[in-house]
Design a protein around this motif. Structure first.
Motif, PDB file in Angstrom:
ATOM      1  N   MET A   1       0.843  -1.193   0.000  1.00  0.00           N
ATOM      2  CA  MET A   1       0.000   0.000   0.000  1.00  0.00           C
ATOM      3  C   MET A   1       0.880   1.246   0.000  1.00  0.00           C
ATOM      4  SD  MET A   1      -3.061  -1.271   0.015  1.00  0.00           S
ATOM      5  CE  MET A   1      -4.276  -0.135   0.665  1.00  0.00           C
ATOM      6  N   ARG A   2       0.456   2.242  -0.775  1.00  0.00           N
ATOM      7  CA  ARG A   2       1.225   3.480  -0.883  1.00  0.00           C
ATOM      8  C   ARG A   2       0.540   4.552  -0.037  1.00  0.00           C
ATOM      9  NH1 ARG A   2       1.946   3.093  -6.648  1.00  0.00           N
ATOM     10  NH2 ARG A   2       2.505   0.960  -7.175  1.00  0.00           N
ATOM     11  N   VAL A   3       1.325   5.216   0.805  1.00  0.00           N
ATOM     12  CA  VAL A   3       0.795   6.195   1.752  1.00  0.00           C
ATOM     13  C   VAL A   3       1.525   7.507   1.555  1.00  0.00           C
ATOM     14  CG1 VAL A   3       0.379   6.711   4.175  1.00  0.00           C
ATOM     15  CG2 VAL A   3       0.378   4.329   3.407  1.00  0.00           C
ATOM     16  N   ALA A   4       0.774   8.601   1.409  1.00  0.00           N
ATOM     17  CA  ALA A   4       1.366   9.930   1.304  1.00  0.00           C
ATOM     18  C   ALA A   4       1.011  10.752   2.529  1.00  0.00           C
ATOM     19  CB  ALA A   4       0.856  10.640   0.044  1.00  0.00           C
ATOM     20  N   PHE A   5       1.976  11.519   3.004  1.00  0.00           N
ATOM     21  CA  PHE A   5       1.722  12.517   4.035  1.00  0.00           C
ATOM     22  C   PHE A   5       1.868  13.893   3.402  1.00  0.00           C
ATOM     23  CE2 PHE A   5       2.436   8.913   6.763  1.00  0.00           C
ATOM     24  CZ  PHE A   5       1.641   9.163   7.882  1.00  0.00           C
ATOM     25  N   VAL A   6       0.799  14.682   3.481  1.00  0.00           N
ATOM     26  CA  VAL A   6       0.781  16.015   2.892  1.00  0.00           C
ATOM     27  C   VAL A   6       0.304  17.004   3.954  1.00  0.00           C
ATOM     28  CG1 VAL A   6       0.333  15.120   0.571  1.00  0.00           C
ATOM     29  CG2 VAL A   6      -1.576  15.754   2.032  1.00  0.00           C
ATOM     30  N   GLY A   7       0.450  18.290   3.658  1.00  0.00           N
ATOM     31  CA  GLY A   7      -0.021  19.301   4.593  1.00  0.00           C
ATOM     32  C   GLY A   7       0.722  20.605   4.411  1.00  0.00           C
ATOM     33  N   LYS A   8       0.289  21.597   5.147  1.00  0.00           N
ATOM     34  CA  LYS A   8       0.938  22.902   5.127  1.00  0.00           C
ATOM     35  C   LYS A   8       2.376  22.770   5.601  1.00  0.00           C
ATOM     36  CE  LYS A   8       0.297  25.853   8.474  1.00  0.00           C
ATOM     37  NZ  LYS A   8       1.706  26.213   8.812  1.00  0.00           N
ATOM     38  N   GLY A   9       3.260  23.588   5.043  1.00  0.00           N
ATOM     39  CA  GLY A   9       4.624  23.606   5.528  1.00  0.00           C
ATOM     40  C   GLY A   9       4.663  23.897   7.023  1.00  0.00           C
ATOM     41  N   GLY A  10       5.399  23.084   7.755  1.00  0.00           N
ATOM     42  CA  GLY A  10       5.487  23.259   9.200  1.00  0.00           C
ATOM     43  C   GLY A  10       4.413  22.560   9.993  1.00  0.00           C
ATOM     44  N   SER A  11       3.514  21.863   9.302  1.00  0.00           N
ATOM     45  CA  SER A  11       2.410  21.191  10.000  1.00  0.00           C
ATOM     46  C   SER A  11       2.861  19.933  10.734  1.00  0.00           C
ATOM     47  CB  SER A  11       1.295  20.822   9.021  1.00  0.00           C
ATOM     48  OG  SER A  11       1.769  19.892   8.055  1.00  0.00           O
ATOM     49  N   GLY A  12       4.017  19.392  10.334  1.00  0.00           N
ATOM     50  CA  GLY A  12       4.525  18.175  10.963  1.00  0.00           C
ATOM     51  C   GLY A  12       4.423  16.947  10.082  1.00  0.00           C
ATOM     52  N   LYS A  13       4.217  17.128   8.772  1.00  0.00           N
ATOM     53  CA  LYS A  13       4.046  15.959   7.902  1.00  0.00           C
ATOM     54  C   LYS A  13       5.330  15.140   7.803  1.00  0.00           C
ATOM     55  CE  LYS A  13       5.025  18.397   3.626  1.00  0.00           C
ATOM     56  NZ  LYS A  13       6.316  17.677   3.435  1.00  0.00           N
ATOM     57  N   THR A  14       6.491  15.790   7.798  1.00  0.00           N
ATOM     58  CA  THR A  14       7.745  15.048   7.758  1.00  0.00           C
ATOM     59  C   THR A  14       7.937  14.253   9.043  1.00  0.00           C
ATOM     60  OG1 THR A  14       8.773  16.663   6.273  1.00  0.00           O
ATOM     61  CG2 THR A  14      10.255  15.232   7.527  1.00  0.00           C
ATOM     62  N   THR A  15       7.643  14.884  10.174  1.00  0.00           N
ATOM     63  CA  THR A  15       7.747  14.193  11.458  1.00  0.00           C
ATOM     64  C   THR A  15       6.823  12.986  11.494  1.00  0.00           C
ATOM     65  OG1 THR A  15       8.344  16.234  12.604  1.00  0.00           O
ATOM     66  CG2 THR A  15       7.468  14.441  13.950  1.00  0.00           C
ATOM     67  N   LEU A  16       5.575  13.158  11.050  1.00  0.00           N
ATOM     68  CA  LEU A  16       4.633  12.040  11.051  1.00  0.00           C
ATOM     69  C   LEU A  16       5.026  10.966  10.045  1.00  0.00           C
ATOM     70  CD1 LEU A  16       1.215  13.780  11.671  1.00  0.00           C
ATOM     71  CD2 LEU A  16       2.126  11.819  12.921  1.00  0.00           C
ATOM     72  N   PRO A 151      -0.028  -6.995  -0.331  1.00  0.00           N
ATOM     73  CA  PRO A 151      -0.677  -6.770   0.961  1.00  0.00           C
ATOM     74  C   PRO A 151       0.360  -6.695   2.076  1.00  0.00           C
ATOM     75  CG  PRO A 151      -1.765  -8.534  -0.259  1.00  0.00           C
ATOM     76  CD  PRO A 151      -0.498  -8.227  -0.989  1.00  0.00           C
ATOM     77  N   ASN A 152       0.121  -5.785   3.006  1.00  0.00           N
ATOM     78  CA  ASN A 152       0.992  -5.614   4.178  1.00  0.00           C
ATOM     79  C   ASN A 152       2.408  -5.187   3.805  1.00  0.00           C
ATOM     80  OD1 ASN A 152      -1.118  -6.477   5.998  1.00  0.00           O
ATOM     81  ND2 ASN A 152      -0.708  -8.566   5.295  1.00  0.00           N
ATOM     82  N   GLU A 153       2.559  -4.591   2.627  1.00  0.00           N
ATOM     83  CA  GLU A 153       3.794  -3.914   2.235  1.00  0.00           C
ATOM     84  C   GLU A 153       3.484  -2.423   2.134  1.00  0.00           C
ATOM     85  OE1 GLU A 153       5.790  -7.440  -0.528  1.00  0.00           O
ATOM     86  OE2 GLU A 153       4.871  -5.683  -1.481  1.00  0.00           O
ATOM     87  N   TYR A 154       4.454  -1.589   2.467  1.00  0.00           N
ATOM     88  CA  TYR A 154       4.150  -0.168   2.594  1.00  0.00           C
ATOM     89  C   TYR A 154       5.219   0.686   1.913  1.00  0.00           C
ATOM     90  CZ  TYR A 154       1.256  -2.064   6.357  1.00  0.00           C
ATOM     91  OH  TYR A 154       0.359  -2.808   7.082  1.00  0.00           O
ATOM     92  N   VAL A 155       4.748   1.692   1.189  1.00  0.00           N
ATOM     93  CA  VAL A 155       5.592   2.771   0.696  1.00  0.00           C
ATOM     94  C   VAL A 155       5.056   4.052   1.331  1.00  0.00           C
ATOM     95  CG1 VAL A 155       6.442   4.043  -1.302  1.00  0.00           C
ATOM     96  CG2 VAL A 155       5.965   1.593  -1.495  1.00  0.00           C
ATOM     97  N   VAL A 156       5.910   4.753   2.066  1.00  0.00           N
ATOM     98  CA  VAL A 156       5.499   5.973   2.769  1.00  0.00           C
ATOM     99  C   VAL A 156       6.254   7.146   2.156  1.00  0.00           C
ATOM    100  CG1 VAL A 156       5.382   7.170   4.981  1.00  0.00           C
ATOM    101  CG2 VAL A 156       5.052   4.683   4.890  1.00  0.00           C
ATOM    102  N   VAL A 157       5.519   8.125   1.617  1.00  0.00           N
ATOM    103  CA  VAL A 157       6.138   9.243   0.916  1.00  0.00           C
ATOM    104  C   VAL A 157       5.821  10.555   1.639  1.00  0.00           C
ATOM    105  CG1 VAL A 157       6.375  10.469  -1.275  1.00  0.00           C
ATOM    106  CG2 VAL A 157       5.897   8.008  -1.271  1.00  0.00           C
ATOM    107  N   ASP A 158       6.875  11.264   1.993  1.00  0.00           N
ATOM    108  CA  ASP A 158       6.747  12.627   2.515  1.00  0.00           C
ATOM    109  C   ASP A 158       6.691  13.561   1.313  1.00  0.00           C
ATOM    110  OD1 ASP A 158       6.793  14.913   4.093  1.00  0.00           O
ATOM    111  OD2 ASP A 158       8.968  14.872   4.349  1.00  0.00           O
ATOM    112  N   MET A 159       5.510  14.145   1.081  1.00  0.00           N
ATOM    113  CA  MET A 159       5.282  14.919  -0.144  1.00  0.00           C
ATOM    114  C   MET A 159       5.611  16.397   0.046  1.00  0.00           C
ATOM    115  SD  MET A 159       4.212  13.229  -2.827  1.00  0.00           S
ATOM    116  CE  MET A 159       3.120  14.305  -3.761  1.00  0.00           C
ATOM    117  N   THR A 160       5.585  17.134  -1.052  1.00  0.00           N
ATOM    118  CA  THR A 160       5.781  18.574  -1.011  1.00  0.00           C
ATOM    119  C   THR A 160       4.663  19.239  -0.214  1.00  0.00           C
ATOM    120  OG1 THR A 160       4.625  18.731  -3.122  1.00  0.00           O
ATOM    121  CG2 THR A 160       7.018  18.694  -3.192  1.00  0.00           C
TER     122      THR A 160
END
Length: 319
Positions: A1-16, A151-160
């Motif tokens: 499964m591919r997962v993206a974390f997005v959000g406003k700059g400084g919101s903590g998306k990289t940390t999460l 299944p049960n494989e993960y790609v986690v991407v910290d987006m712009t």
């Protein structure tokens, strides 16, 4: 499964992104994290010391070689120059499995904090005034287009940061998008932009509230985000200590439970290979018409293989 974390700059998306990636890795899940943010801070969030160097070459520095490998013997792609970031795979293309010892993973993966990591590459001096950062994300888009994750494989991407993620079709390459929202009006504004853009293409978005300090913050998020609020993280002394280079116990129990909830949401989501392929073709045709045909001097709409069906069956059929 591919997962993206997005959000406003400084919101903590990289940390999460880092917390979620480590959470999965410590549970023994097959995972790869990708830093797709212009600031390239994910390695440090995962535990790389500030004076350490991420040794694996960025994906953007070997885009040509990656293209050569992925196009394989696909007769619809005449050369690396004719292969653009949106070119979808077809019969003869090389498909990827998570963390196989192939041309892409063997060159570009480095383990940081127990997490296999690939990076896009920083915006450097030679790019100033002549290129946009999305040109560097082309290798990430090609990677995700050719990946068959199970299944049960993960790609986690910290987006712009912000709604800038919609400047390419990359936002359609994910099974789950977590939008990190602080309890502020500015962060909620980015949420509304992302929600509205994503809805046009049927892309599911789940909100993760971050830096919540009490009931007032939580009430604010519930008022402005509503049912999209999936979970929230409280202000974290553990994260602050990590960011200051100090070891400070364990992540707070509430925040650990939030990571569990995020994984449960990803695991409950049904991967739709048909929709994935339709989006890939749609955005390739858009790009071909908008700029790629002119840039390459070829009709790139012919790169679409109408008889190719992405997913495990295509992987099983490869030589």
């Amino acid at each position: 499964m591919r997962v993206a974390f997005v959000g406003k700059g400084g919101s903590g998306k990289t940390t999460l992104s880092a917390l979620f990636s480590r959470h999965l890795a410590r549970a023994g899940a097959p995972i790869i994290a990708i830093d797709g943010d212009i600031n390239q801070h994910l390695a440090y969030a995962l535990g790389l010391d500030e004076d350490e160097f991420f040794a694996a070459p960025p994906l953007s520095t070997r885009t040509g070689e990656i293209k050569d490998y992925l196009r394989g013997t696909n007769p619809r792609i005449s050369s690396r120059d004719a292969m653009v970031k949106t070119t979808p795979p077809g019969r003869g293309s090389r498909l990827l499995r998570l963390l196989d010892e192939d041309e892409v993973h063997s060159h570009h993966v480095q383990e940081v904090g127990g997490v296999p990591l690939m990076v896009t590459g920083a915006f450097d001096e030679s790019d100033l005034g002549v290129a946009c950062y999305h040109s560097k994300l082309g290798a990430v888009e090609l990677y995700l287009n050719h990946l068959v994750d199970g299944p049960n494989e993960y790609v986690v991407v910290d987006m712009t940061a912000g709604a800038d993620a919609f400047a390419s079709g990359l936002f359609t390459r994910f099974d789950m998008t977590f939008l990190v929202v602080e309890p502020t009006r500015k962060s909620v504004s980015v949420y509304r932009q992302y929600r509205d853009h994503a809805a046009e293409f049927g892309i599911p978005v789940a909100v993760v509230g971050n830096k919540v300090t009490g009931e007032d913050d939580l009430a604010f998020l519930r008022t402005h985000v509503g049912d999209d609020l999936h979970a929230h993280c409280v202000q974290s002394s553990y994260v602050r200590a990590q960011e200051q280079g100090r070891c400070h116990g364990d992540l707070e129990p509430h925040n650990t439970r939030t990571l569990d909830r995020l994984r449960a949401a990803v695991d409950a989501h049904r991967k739709d290979w048909g929709a994935f392929q339709r989006h890939a073709v749609e955005f390739h045709l858009r790009n071909a018409t908008a700029w790629a045909n002119e840039a390459t001097g070829q009709d790139l709409t012919t790169q679409v293989d109408p008889d190719f069906q992405h997913g495990p069956e295509a992987l099983a059929a490869r030589p």
